[in-house]
Design a protein around this motif. Structure first.
Motif, PDB file in Angstrom:
ATOM      1  N   ILE A  53      43.442  23.528  76.817  1.00 14.63           N
ATOM      2  CA  ILE A  53      42.709  24.554  77.567  1.00 14.63           C
ATOM      3  C   ILE A  53      41.692  25.226  76.667  1.00 14.63           C
ATOM      4  CG2 ILE A  53      42.926  26.812  78.697  1.00 14.63           C
ATOM      5  CD1 ILE A  53      45.633  25.826  79.797  1.00 14.63           C
ATOM      6  N   SER A  54      42.082  25.533  75.441  1.00 15.35           N
ATOM      7  CA  SER A  54      41.158  26.175  74.496  1.00 15.35           C
ATOM      8  C   SER A  54      39.979  25.267  74.173  1.00 15.35           C
ATOM      9  CB  SER A  54      41.893  26.560  73.214  1.00 15.35           C
ATOM     10  OG  SER A  54      42.905  27.491  73.492  1.00 15.35           O
ATOM     11  N   LEU A  55      40.249  23.972  73.988  1.00 14.19           N
ATOM     12  CA  LEU A  55      39.157  23.027  73.733  1.00 14.19           C
ATOM     13  C   LEU A  55      38.222  22.915  74.933  1.00 14.19           C
ATOM     14  CD1 LEU A  55      41.042  20.162  71.890  1.00 14.19           C
ATOM     15  CD2 LEU A  55      39.282  21.649  70.933  1.00 14.19           C
ATOM     16  N   PHE A  56      38.809  22.850  76.127  1.00 17.96           N
ATOM     17  CA  PHE A  56      38.012  22.794  77.354  1.00 17.96           C
ATOM     18  C   PHE A  56      37.134  24.034  77.477  1.00 17.96           C
ATOM     19  CE2 PHE A  56      37.615  24.090  81.812  1.00 17.96           C
ATOM     20  CZ  PHE A  56      36.942  23.004  82.323  1.00 17.96           C
ATOM     21  N   GLU A  57      37.734  25.183  77.225  1.00 18.01           N
ATOM     22  CA  GLU A  57      36.983  26.438  77.338  1.00 18.01           C
ATOM     23  C   GLU A  57      35.867  26.490  76.302  1.00 18.01           C
ATOM     24  OE1 GLU A  57      38.012  31.108  77.877  1.00 18.01           O
ATOM     25  OE2 GLU A  57      39.228  29.967  76.460  1.00 18.01           O
ATOM     26  N   HIS A  58      36.144  26.036  75.107  1.00 16.56           N
ATOM     27  CA  HIS A  58      35.120  26.033  74.066  1.00 16.56           C
ATOM     28  C   HIS A  58      33.977  25.082  74.422  1.00 16.56           C
ATOM     29  CE1 HIS A  58      33.425  26.473  70.077  1.00 16.56           C
ATOM     30  NE2 HIS A  58      33.394  25.154  69.966  1.00 16.56           N
ATOM     31  N   LEU A  63      29.155  27.004  81.041  1.00 18.04           N
ATOM     32  CA  LEU A  63      29.368  26.944  82.489  1.00 18.04           C
ATOM     33  C   LEU A  63      30.410  27.963  82.952  1.00 18.04           C
ATOM     34  CD1 LEU A  63      29.455  23.079  82.982  1.00 18.04           C
ATOM     35  CD2 LEU A  63      27.597  24.631  83.574  1.00 18.04           C
ATOM     36  N   LEU A  64      31.433  28.151  82.141  1.00 19.72           N
ATOM     37  CA  LEU A  64      32.541  29.011  82.556  1.00 19.72           C
ATOM     38  C   LEU A  64      32.155  30.486  82.602  1.00 19.72           C
ATOM     39  CD1 LEU A  64      35.504  27.335  80.670  1.00 19.72           C
ATOM     40  CD2 LEU A  64      34.998  27.249  83.107  1.00 19.72           C
ATOM     41  N   LYS A  65      31.134  30.878  81.853  1.00 19.48           N
ATOM     42  CA  LYS A  65      30.740  32.287  81.905  1.00 19.48           C
ATOM     43  C   LYS A  65      30.144  32.641  83.266  1.00 19.48           C
ATOM     44  CE  LYS A  65      26.211  31.782  79.748  1.00 19.48           C
ATOM     45  NZ  LYS A  65      25.402  32.127  78.591  1.00 19.48           N
ATOM     46  N   TRP A  66      29.733  31.627  84.028  1.00 17.90           N
ATOM     47  CA  TRP A  66      29.191  31.868  85.359  1.00 17.90           C
ATOM     48  C   TRP A  66      30.276  31.884  86.442  1.00 17.90           C
ATOM     49  CZ3 TRP A  66      24.487  33.662  85.606  1.00 17.90           C
ATOM     50  CH2 TRP A  66      23.613  33.394  84.561  1.00 17.90           C
ATOM     51  N   VAL A  67      31.477  31.438  86.094  1.00 19.01           N
ATOM     52  CA  VAL A  67      32.582  31.431  87.051  1.00 19.01           C
ATOM     53  C   VAL A  67      33.172  32.833  87.101  1.00 19.01           C
ATOM     54  CG1 VAL A  67      34.863  30.470  87.583  1.00 19.01           C
ATOM     55  CG2 VAL A  67      33.083  29.006  86.625  1.00 19.01           C
ATOM     56  N   LEU A  68      33.099  33.446  88.264  1.00 22.68           N
ATOM     57  CA  LEU A  68      33.631  34.799  88.396  1.00 22.68           C
ATOM     58  C   LEU A  68      35.146  34.783  88.232  1.00 22.68           C
ATOM     59  CD1 LEU A  68      31.562  36.110  91.423  1.00 22.68           C
ATOM     60  CD2 LEU A  68      31.250  36.649  89.017  1.00 22.68           C
TER      61      LEU A  68
END
Length: 152
Positions: A53-58, A63-68
């Motif tokens: 999960i940490s690798l995916f998030e990194h 893109l993830l900063k746009w996911v509310l």
């Protein structure tokens, strides 16, 4: 009202480290000290998924900063993975991660070879189209394409 804002800020700042790191850390220490193989296996599974999960998030932070509410979604996922009653980490590992790890290396290589051949055919098509235009002119290519479109 300020008290509730303080609680929300505190929850946002402390929930992730407590649920994702604190509790699993304490449970891991307890499993090591009690020498429980099943608990150790479940916790190692959790830590593997936590690192994925940490690798995916990194990798996808842009893109993830746009996911509310990504932080809350991530917190819910980690809680589901971590809570022993659900055995979420064990379930995810057995159904998703392990099948990916057990894929034969030759199968992956063959997939890449097929993709390479597919792109090589595309380049060959463009090369052939370029040759046709040089030999017959662009009008002939347009007529050929329009004739094929009418047939379909």
């Amino acid at each position: 009202m300020d008290f509730f804002k303080f609680l929300k800020i505190s929850f946002d700042a402390l929930a992730w480290p407590i649920f994702a790191l604190g509790y699993p850390l304490v449970a891991s220490i307890r499993a090591i000290e009690t020498n429980s193989d099943s608990d150790c296996r479940k916790l190692v599974t959790y830590w593997v998924l936590f690192s994925l999960i940490s690798l995916f998030e990194h990798a996808f932070m842009g893109l993830l900063k746009w996911v509310l509410g990504w932080d809350y979604v991530k917190l819910m996922i980690v809680c589901w993975l971590m809570i022993p009653r659900f055995d979420g980490a064990f379930h995810v590992y057995n159904n998703f991660v392990h099948p990916c790890l057990s894929i034969d290396l030759q199968t992956i290589i063959n997939c890449f070879i097929k993709l390479k051949d597919l792109f090589a055919k595309k380049e060959n098509f463009l090369t052939e189209a370029d040759k046709y235009v040089k030999e017959n002119g662009s009008e002939a290519l347009e007529k050929l394409i329009s004739a094929k479109v009418l047939l379909v």
